[in-house]
Motif scaffolding. Structure first.
Motif, PDB file in Angstrom:
ATOM      1  N   ARG A 127       6.703   3.514   6.297  1.00  0.00           N
ATOM      2  CA  ARG A 127       5.713   2.719   5.752  1.00  0.00           C
ATOM      3  C   ARG A 127       5.670   2.427   4.482  1.00  0.00           C
ATOM      4  O   ARG A 127       5.267   1.286   3.713  1.00  0.00           O
ATOM      5  CB  ARG A 127       4.042   3.199   6.171  1.00  0.00           C
ATOM      6  N   LEU A 128       5.968   3.307   3.756  1.00  0.00           N
ATOM      7  CA  LEU A 128       6.139   3.418   2.074  1.00  0.00           C
ATOM      8  C   LEU A 128       7.307   2.525   1.630  1.00  0.00           C
ATOM      9  O   LEU A 128       7.215   1.602   1.022  1.00  0.00           O
ATOM     10  CB  LEU A 128       6.379   4.853   1.452  1.00  0.00           C
ATOM     11  N   SER A 129       8.457   2.453   2.561  1.00  0.00           N
ATOM     12  CA  SER A 129       9.736   1.694   2.532  1.00  0.00           C
ATOM     13  C   SER A 129       9.065   0.217   2.561  1.00  0.00           C
ATOM     14  O   SER A 129       9.412  -0.636   1.539  1.00  0.00           O
ATOM     15  CB  SER A 129      10.603   2.252   3.135  1.00  0.00           C
ATOM     16  N   ALA A 130       8.475  -0.023   3.426  1.00  0.00           N
ATOM     17  CA  ALA A 130       8.224  -1.364   3.667  1.00  0.00           C
ATOM     18  C   ALA A 130       7.193  -2.196   2.670  1.00  0.00           C
ATOM     19  O   ALA A 130       7.188  -2.960   2.300  1.00  0.00           O
ATOM     20  CB  ALA A 130       7.172  -1.306   5.241  1.00  0.00           C
ATOM     21  N   ARG A 131       6.116  -1.108   2.289  1.00  0.00           N
ATOM     22  CA  ARG A 131       5.185  -1.563   1.294  1.00  0.00           C
ATOM     23  C   ARG A 131       5.890  -1.437   0.113  1.00  0.00           C
ATOM     24  O   ARG A 131       5.786  -2.553  -0.938  1.00  0.00           O
ATOM     25  CB  ARG A 131       4.103  -0.516   1.044  1.00  0.00           C
ATOM     26  N   LEU A 132       6.918  -0.716  -0.563  1.00  0.00           N
ATOM     27  CA  LEU A 132       7.479  -0.973  -1.869  1.00  0.00           C
ATOM     28  C   LEU A 132       8.634  -1.731  -1.685  1.00  0.00           C
ATOM     29  O   LEU A 132       9.202  -2.019  -2.914  1.00  0.00           O
ATOM     30  CB  LEU A 132       8.174   0.535  -2.289  1.00  0.00           C
TER      31      LEU A 132
END
Length: 125
Positions: free
Chosen positions: A8-13
């Protein structure tokens, strides 16, 4: 849990987030690596309150890092904590019995103040 958070963090960043498991010593090995890393915000540790604070209270100067070496940036998950006793005739039957026993022996029956992590907002995706 860490891999789900990383996804999720990867998608957001909009950039890859790599998970490197560093298990052992109740989370202290991974937390120590993060505590000693460059303070650039690129190295994170996902840990419990035990790794973040309780282990230092229990082991003191033998710990390779202090809780203040780490900065809380978010609450990823909330999980229940259990209070357990060994199975024996001397074990308290409930928290109420445990408090009564502590009072009779002159011990404390109050809880510590809420931790910083408990006051942090949970991350929303």
């Amino acid at each position: 849990m860490g891999r789900l958070l990383a996804e999720r963090l990867s998608a957001r960043l909009g950039q890859p987030v790599v998970v490197e498991n560093r298990g052992g010593a109740g989370g202290n090995i991974g937390a120590d690596a993060v505590a000693k890393s460059a303070p650039d915000g690129y190295t994170l540790v996902m840990c419990s309150i035990g790794t973040a604070a309780i282990n230092y209270a229990a082991y003191g100067a033998t710990m390779p890092y202090k809780p203040q070496d780490l900065a809380a940036v978010g609450l990823a998950v909330r999980v229940p904590n259990l209070v357990l006793a060994s199975r024996s005739p001397a074990s308290p039957a409930s928290m109420r019995c445990s408090r009564r026993r502590a009072r009779r022996r002159g011990g404390s029956t109050t809880a510590p103040p809420a931790s910083a992590a408990a006051r942090m907002p949970a991350w929303s995706w």
